[in-house]
Design a protein around this motif. Structure first.
Motif, mmCIF file in Angstrom:
data_model
loop_
_atom_site.group_PDB
_atom_site.id
_atom_site.type_symbol
_atom_site.label_atom_id
_atom_site.label_comp_id
_atom_site.label_asym_id
_atom_site.label_seq_id
_atom_site.Cartn_x
_atom_site.Cartn_y
_atom_site.Cartn_z
ATOM 1 N N ALA A 6 0.837 -1.209 0.000
ATOM 2 C CA ALA A 6 0.000 0.000 0.000
ATOM 3 C C ALA A 6 0.870 1.258 0.000
ATOM 4 C CB ALA A 6 -0.923 -0.009 1.217
ATOM 5 N N LYS A 7 1.903 1.247 0.841
ATOM 6 C CA LYS A 7 2.823 2.392 0.925
ATOM 7 C C LYS A 7 3.543 2.617 -0.401
ATOM 8 C CE LYS A 7 4.541 2.517 5.655
ATOM 9 N NZ LYS A 7 5.785 2.332 6.422
ATOM 10 N N ALA A 8 3.825 1.499 -1.111
ATOM 11 C CA ALA A 8 4.552 1.591 -2.384
ATOM 12 C C ALA A 8 3.632 2.009 -3.534
ATOM 13 C CB ALA A 8 5.236 0.260 -2.688
ATOM 14 N N GLY A 9 2.336 2.199 -3.225
ATOM 15 C CA GLY A 9 1.431 2.704 -4.243
ATOM 16 C C GLY A 9 0.563 1.652 -4.922
ATOM 17 N N ASP A 10 0.537 0.432 -4.394
ATOM 18 C CA ASP A 10 -0.319 -0.627 -4.941
ATOM 19 C C ASP A 10 -1.777 -0.301 -4.571
ATOM 20 O OD1 ASP A 10 -0.094 -4.010 -5.526
ATOM 21 O OD2 ASP A 10 -1.931 -3.198 -4.647
ATOM 22 N N ALA A 11 -2.593 -0.004 -5.600
ATOM 23 C CA ALA A 11 -3.963 0.473 -5.341
ATOM 24 C C ALA A 11 -4.815 -0.583 -4.636
ATOM 25 C CB ALA A 11 -4.614 0.895 -6.656
ATOM 26 N N GLY A 12 -4.616 -1.851 -4.987
ATOM 27 C CA GLY A 12 -5.378 -2.928 -4.342
ATOM 28 C C GLY A 12 -5.074 -2.996 -2.855
ATOM 29 N N ALA A 13 -3.785 -2.988 -2.528
ATOM 30 C CA ALA A 13 -3.373 -3.046 -1.117
ATOM 31 C C ALA A 13 -3.867 -1.811 -0.377
ATOM 32 C CB ALA A 13 -1.855 -3.174 -1.021
ATOM 33 N N GLU A 14 -3.814 -0.673 -1.068
ATOM 34 C CA GLU A 14 -4.263 0.569 -0.438
ATOM 35 C C GLU A 14 -5.762 0.507 -0.117
ATOM 36 O OE1 GLU A 14 -3.453 4.146 -2.652
ATOM 37 O OE2 GLU A 14 -3.519 5.351 -0.816
ATOM 38 N N SER A 15 -6.522 -0.155 -0.992
ATOM 39 C CA SER A 15 -7.966 -0.255 -0.733
ATOM 40 C C SER A 15 -8.229 -1.052 0.548
ATOM 41 C CB SER A 15 -8.688 -0.887 -1.934
ATOM 42 O OG SER A 15 -8.410 -2.278 -2.019
ATOM 43 N N ILE A 16 -7.342 -1.997 0.871
ATOM 44 C CA ILE A 16 -7.487 -2.790 2.105
ATOM 45 C C ILE A 16 -7.185 -1.925 3.327
ATOM 46 C CG2 ILE A 16 -6.489 -4.712 3.407
ATOM 47 C CD1 ILE A 16 -6.017 -6.076 0.697
ATOM 48 N N GLY A 32 3.741 3.061 10.643
ATOM 49 C CA GLY A 32 4.128 4.437 10.975
ATOM 50 C C GLY A 32 3.134 5.518 10.602
ATOM 51 N N GLN A 33 3.680 6.672 10.268
ATOM 52 C CA GLN A 33 2.867 7.853 9.990
ATOM 53 C C GLN A 33 1.877 7.613 8.849
ATOM 54 O OE1 GLN A 33 2.916 10.448 12.068
ATOM 55 N NE2 GLN A 33 1.189 11.313 10.911
ATOM 56 N N TYR A 34 2.245 6.749 7.898
ATOM 57 C CA TYR A 34 1.341 6.420 6.786
ATOM 58 C C TYR A 34 0.000 5.932 7.328
ATOM 59 C CZ TYR A 34 -0.673 3.712 2.933
ATOM 60 O OH TYR A 34 -1.527 3.206 1.992
#
Ligand SMILES: [Zn+2]
Length: 314
Positions: A226-236, A270-272
């Motif tokens: 998610a941190k690296a910009g993977d949209a699928g992981a970010e949606s989780i 972390g802060q993310y």
């Protein structure tokens, strides 16, 4: 020599014991094995023997020992009565009184998650704040509420059980919670929850995600992707933030803390992660609560030990 106190964090496999000055500086720490056989009847004897040996070895005057505090993995009433501790084999008894008899000093006890919150309030991410809510995102989701510098334990020691707030919508509910209920915050807001959501994404959707390439997905994989910009992981991560933000909005409307401290393995993002939770929290929180401060926990696995020591100084 200055006065000292002991902080004891009783876990299912090890007991962490720390020696602290009354100002909160750590002097020493060590671990012993938790013997859970025979209904856990040796645990407090082992703790007392270990503490007494330390006192004797160091030539400490008992008059300099203020007392000991203890964190226990189960519900504990403010008088020290533990109400069933499945991990330790304990039933209902006053564990503070028992250890106090064995040690000959005052002892106080609290639930481990509540005690960890007290530790973060005293010496960790919440230092300098009297009113704090702590959320621990680990295998499960634990919590603790400190108001006026003291633990809110509740009538049966179950205050701060944030993980079992029924808040998850049916479309995001996967399986049954460890408590037997469904829709608990813990089912989403935990390392276990992130992994379950990732499996659902990979197995039930065509969403492009690097998580698909992994044989075994961990919570760290989800957060890193998610941190690296993977949209699928970010949606989780957004799903976790949505429900945690909602729950924290409700909690803040009840206790109005100065600060919310986020700890546990998932908080290593972390802060993310803090930013994600705040993004979800701000729009739904009551206007006067929107600027509630958020911080990361800083004591890691020592939080329980530190908070236990503080408990006996209150
Ligand atoms: Zn539950």
């Amino acid at each position: 020599m200055s006065k000292i106190c002991f902080g004891i964090d009783i876990g299912g496999t090890t007991v962490k014991i720390g020696v602290f000055t009354t100002e909160g500086n750590i002097v020493d720490k060590w671990e012993i094995t938790t013997r859970t056989e025979d209904g856990g009847k040796y645990i407090l004897e082992d703790v007392a023997a270990s503490v007494k040996k330390y006192i004797a070895d160091k030539g400490i005057d008992m008059a300099d020992v203020v007392g000991a505090g203890m964190g226990v993995p189960g519900p504990v009433k403010s008088d020290g009565t533990v109400l069933m501790c499945v991990n330790l084999g304990w039933g209902v008894f006053n564990c503070a009184e028992e250890l106090s008899k064995l040690l000959g000093v005052p002892v106080k006890a609290g639930n481990d998650a509540n005690v960890a919150a007290l530790g973060e309030q005293w010496q960790g991410g919440g230092k300098g704040h009297e009113d704090l809510v702590m959320v621990t995102l680990g295998t499960g989701c634990g919590g603790g509420i400190i108001l006026g510098g003291e633990i809110v334990a509740g009538v049966c020691g179950a205050a701060g059980e944030i993980g079992h707030i029924h808040i998850v919508d049916p479309e995001d509910t996967i399986g049954v919670c460890g408590c037997g209920n469904t829709g608990c915050l813990e089912q989403i807001a935990s390392a276990t929850g992130l992994v379950k959501l990732a499996k659902r994404l990979v197995e039930e959707t065509d969403t492009p995600t690097t998580l698909r390439d992994l044989e075994e997905i961990t919570a760290k994989d989800v957060l890193d992707a998610a941190k690296a910009g993977d949209a699928g992981a970010e949606s989780i991560v957004d799903i976790l933030a949505k429900y945690l933000g909602k729950a924290l909005g409700a909690i803040c409307a009840v206790v109005n803390p100065e600060i919310i401290v986020i700890g546990g393995g998932v908080s290593k993002a972390g802060q993310y992660l803090i930013d994600k939770i705040q993004e979800a929290f701000k729009p739904i929180a009551f206007h006067a609560l929107r600027d509630t401060e958020f911080a990361l926990a800083t004591l890691g696995n020592d939080a329980g030990m530190v908070g236990a020591a503080k408990l006996v100084l209150l």
